[in-house]
Design a protein around this motif. Structure first.
Motif, short mmCIF file in Angstrom:
data_model
loop_
_atom_site.label_atom_id
_atom_site.label_comp_id
_atom_site.label_asym_id
_atom_site.label_seq_id
_atom_site.Cartn_x
_atom_site.Cartn_y
_atom_site.Cartn_z
N LYS A 1 0.84 -1.20 0.00
CA LYS A 1 0.00 0.00 0.00
C LYS A 1 0.87 1.25 0.00
O LYS A 1 0.62 2.19 -0.75
CB LYS A 1 -0.91 -0.02 1.22
CG LYS A 1 -1.93 1.06 1.27
CD LYS A 1 -2.83 0.85 2.49
CE LYS A 1 -3.65 2.06 2.78
NZ LYS A 1 -4.43 1.90 4.00
N SER B 1 2.55 1.64 -3.37
CA SER B 1 1.64 2.09 -4.42
C SER B 1 1.28 3.56 -4.28
O SER B 1 0.86 4.19 -5.24
CB SER B 1 0.38 1.24 -4.43
OG SER B 1 -0.40 1.50 -3.30
N ASN C 1 3.01 6.46 -6.60
CA ASN C 1 2.73 6.66 -8.03
C ASN C 1 2.51 8.15 -8.26
O ASN C 1 2.25 8.91 -7.34
CB ASN C 1 1.49 5.88 -8.46
CG ASN C 1 1.72 4.39 -8.38
OD1 ASN C 1 2.84 3.92 -8.50
ND2 ASN C 1 0.65 3.65 -8.16
N SER D 1 -2.91 9.09 -5.36
CA SER D 1 -1.86 8.44 -4.58
C SER D 1 -1.02 9.48 -3.84
O SER D 1 -0.52 9.21 -2.75
CB SER D 1 -0.99 7.55 -5.46
OG SER D 1 -0.23 8.33 -6.35
#
Length: 85
Positions: A50, A53, A56, A61
């Motif tokens: 998590k 990611s 990004n 995000s």
């Protein structure tokens, strides 16, 4: 005597069942501990994925990353406050 023999036999059967249930319980406890450890490891992996990611380059995000960092800073501040007290 027959009644005593029957009663003793019933007691033996019940004790055997109790012992089997106890052994099963021990196995279930061991399995539960293994599953708890696996669950904790999966939670750690999930949090790592998590976090990875969130780096990004999309606006969502970036927002999540800022929220995560803010949460970490609040936790660190709480720890510092507890240590200072």
């Amino acid at each position: 005597m027959s009644k005593r023999t029957d009663t003793l036999e019933e007691l033996r059967v019940k004790i055997d069942i109790l012992i089997q249930n106890y052994n099963n319980l021990l196995q279930y406890k061991e399995a539960a501990e293994i599953l708890k450890k696996e669950n904790e490891e999966l939670k750690k992996q999930y949090e790592t994925l998590k976090l990875a990611s969130t780096f990004n380059n999309n606006p969502q995000s970036i927002k999540e990353t800022k929220l995560y960092i803010s949460r970490l800073i609040r936790e660190i501040d709480k720890c510092i406050a507890l240590l200072s007290a």
